[in-house]
Design a protein around this motif. Structure first.
Motif, PDB file in Angstrom:
ATOM      1  N   SER A 133     -17.482  34.373  18.178  1.00 22.40           N
ATOM      2  CA  SER A 133     -16.327  34.085  19.028  1.00 22.40           C
ATOM      3  C   SER A 133     -16.364  32.628  19.488  1.00 22.40           C
ATOM      4  O   SER A 133     -15.335  31.935  19.480  1.00 22.40           O
ATOM      5  CB  SER A 133     -16.293  35.023  20.231  1.00 22.40           C
ATOM      6  OG  SER A 133     -16.153  36.368  19.828  1.00 22.40           O
ATOM      7  N   SER A 171      -4.557  35.870  13.111  1.00 23.23           N
ATOM      8  CA  SER A 171      -5.303  36.934  13.802  1.00 23.23           C
ATOM      9  C   SER A 171      -6.102  36.389  14.983  1.00 23.23           C
ATOM     10  O   SER A 171      -7.182  36.891  15.296  1.00 23.23           O
ATOM     11  CB  SER A 171      -6.236  37.629  12.806  1.00 23.23           C
ATOM     12  OG  SER A 171      -5.511  38.249  11.777  1.00 23.23           O
ATOM     13  N   TRP A 172      -5.569  35.381  15.661  1.00 18.36           N
ATOM     14  CA  TRP A 172      -6.317  34.738  16.736  1.00 18.36           C
ATOM     15  C   TRP A 172      -6.727  35.718  17.839  1.00 18.36           C
ATOM     16  O   TRP A 172      -7.792  35.570  18.444  1.00 18.36           O
ATOM     17  CB  TRP A 172      -5.516  33.576  17.329  1.00 18.36           C
ATOM     18  CG  TRP A 172      -4.153  33.917  17.832  1.00 18.36           C
ATOM     19  CD1 TRP A 172      -2.983  33.921  17.123  1.00 18.36           C
ATOM     20  CD2 TRP A 172      -3.793  34.314  19.161  1.00 18.36           C
ATOM     21  NE1 TRP A 172      -1.922  34.287  17.923  1.00 18.36           N
ATOM     22  CE2 TRP A 172      -2.391  34.532  19.179  1.00 18.36           C
ATOM     23  CE3 TRP A 172      -4.523  34.505  20.341  1.00 18.36           C
ATOM     24  CZ2 TRP A 172      -1.712  34.925  20.326  1.00 18.36           C
ATOM     25  CZ3 TRP A 172      -3.849  34.894  21.489  1.00 18.36           C
ATOM     26  CH2 TRP A 172      -2.462  35.099  21.477  1.00 18.36           C
ATOM     27  N   LYS A 173      -5.922  36.739  18.069  1.00 19.02           N
ATOM     28  CA  LYS A 173      -6.270  37.710  19.116  1.00 19.02           C
ATOM     29  C   LYS A 173      -7.551  38.468  18.781  1.00 19.02           C
ATOM     30  O   LYS A 173      -8.250  38.933  19.679  1.00 19.02           O
ATOM     31  CB  LYS A 173      -5.126  38.701  19.309  1.00 19.02           C
ATOM     32  CG  LYS A 173      -3.870  38.087  19.908  1.00 19.02           C
ATOM     33  CD  LYS A 173      -2.769  39.125  20.066  1.00 19.02           C
ATOM     34  CE  LYS A 173      -1.505  38.509  20.633  1.00 19.02           C
ATOM     35  NZ  LYS A 173      -0.414  39.507  20.747  1.00 19.02           N
ATOM     36  N   ASN A 174      -7.846  38.602  17.486  1.00 19.57           N
ATOM     37  CA  ASN A 174      -9.051  39.316  17.061  1.00 19.57           C
ATOM     38  C   ASN A 174     -10.284  38.424  16.995  1.00 19.57           C
ATOM     39  O   ASN A 174     -11.373  38.905  16.671  1.00 19.57           O
ATOM     40  CB  ASN A 174      -8.829  39.939  15.673  1.00 19.57           C
ATOM     41  CG  ASN A 174      -7.759  41.003  15.683  1.00 19.57           C
ATOM     42  OD1 ASN A 174      -7.509  41.637  16.700  1.00 19.57           O
ATOM     43  ND2 ASN A 174      -7.115  41.202  14.540  1.00 19.57           N
ATOM     44  N   GLN A 178      -7.762  32.251  22.802  1.00 21.22           N
ATOM     45  CA  GLN A 178      -6.480  32.207  23.486  1.00 21.22           C
ATOM     46  C   GLN A 178      -5.685  31.037  22.899  1.00 21.22           C
ATOM     47  O   GLN A 178      -6.042  29.877  23.093  1.00 21.22           O
ATOM     48  CB  GLN A 178      -6.665  32.022  24.995  1.00 21.22           C
ATOM     49  CG  GLN A 178      -7.219  33.231  25.707  1.00 21.22           C
ATOM     50  CD  GLN A 178      -6.260  34.403  25.689  1.00 21.22           C
ATOM     51  OE1 GLN A 178      -5.043  34.235  25.705  1.00 21.22           O
ATOM     52  NE2 GLN A 178      -6.806  35.614  25.650  1.00 21.22           N
ATOM     53  N   LYS A 186      -0.992  25.180  18.652  1.00 14.18           N
ATOM     54  CA  LYS A 186       0.069  26.180  18.830  1.00 14.18           C
ATOM     55  C   LYS A 186       1.416  25.646  18.354  1.00 14.18           C
ATOM     56  O   LYS A 186       2.199  26.371  17.711  1.00 14.18           O
ATOM     57  CB  LYS A 186       0.175  26.622  20.286  1.00 14.18           C
ATOM     58  CG  LYS A 186       1.181  27.766  20.468  1.00 14.18           C
ATOM     59  CD  LYS A 186       1.257  28.240  21.893  1.00 14.18           C
ATOM     60  CE  LYS A 186       2.169  29.468  22.021  1.00 14.18           C
ATOM     61  NZ  LYS A 186       3.519  29.250  21.444  1.00 14.18           N
TER      62      LYS A 186
END
Length: 230
Positions: A133, A171-174, A178, A186
């Protein structure tokens, strides 16, 4: 005609996007990696590392058929075939290539490990989750810094470097990230996501993607089958 042996993964999407951007005619042959189709002899004949995507182009160099595996190599081939999305000048070409190699050597492998330990691993190993992470966050920071200085990842023009990196960041949430922490990234991400060819590319085989992993898929992707000689 180009035949694309693929599945709806980030590496598959790279090639789908490039084909759509170039407007080349192609036919998709699904390779269900959760069912073990990547170990079939016919697929191994063109992709000996049992990974998607791979292509067969009936109109390759000098009009002869060619087959290729490894998504980065395929992007370079398609850029050479069409003369698009890779600068012709030496300095510009290598500026793009270094970021393509960054994706292949860092973004793909490290974010893949983040996905594995955060989502797919049967045991939740705190050290591994934290390690990958943090590495994902570091890589996002590298990209954000680059995009503070350059409109696109490979330079002033949209290129295969953008196509290679974008699918991995969907898949940034996985990944323990943030997106709002990386404003330059972004803005770039939103611009790339709005491109019609990109939208068509990520929709390829979308209905065949399986969000949940059953025992067979886990074995095909991470079990002993992967390590047998085929």
């Amino acid at each position: 005609m180009i035949e694309v042996y693929s599945w709806p993964t980030p590496n598959g999407h790279k090639v789908h996007i490039m084909l759509e951007e170039c407007g080349l005619p192609y036919r998709v042959i699904p390779v269900d990696i959760g069912a073990g189709a990547q170990f079939e002899p016919a697929f191994l004949a063109i992709s000996p590392n049992n990974k998607i995507p791979a292509i067969q182009d009936s109109e390759g160099p000098d009009g002869r058929p060619i087959s290729l595996f490894e998504s980065g190599a395929i992007l370079l081939y398609l850029a050479g075939k069409t003369g698009r999305f890779l600068p012709a000048d030496t300095a510009g070409k290598y500026e793009v290539l270094q970021w393509l190699m960054f994706q292949m050597g860092s973004v793909g492998p490290m974010l893949g490990q983040a996905h594995h330990f955060r989502i797919y691993a049967p045991e939740k190993i705190a050290y591994a989750i934290e390690r990958y992470s943090k590495e994902a966050q570091r890589l996002y920071g590298v990209i954000d810094k680059r995009l503070a200085m350059s409109r696109y990842i490979g330079g002033p023009a949209y290129s295969i470097a953008d196509m290679a990196i974008f699918p991995w960041l969907r898949s940034w949430k996985n990944q323990g990230v943030q997106m709002s922490d990386y404003p330059h990234l972004k803005g770039w991400f939103d611009e790339i996501a709005a491109r019609p060819a990109v939208q068509r590319g990520v929709a390829v085989l979308e209905t065949q993607r399986k969000p949940l992993m059953d025992d067979k898929a886990r074995e095909m992707l991470f079990g002993d089958t992967q390590y047998r000689r085929h």
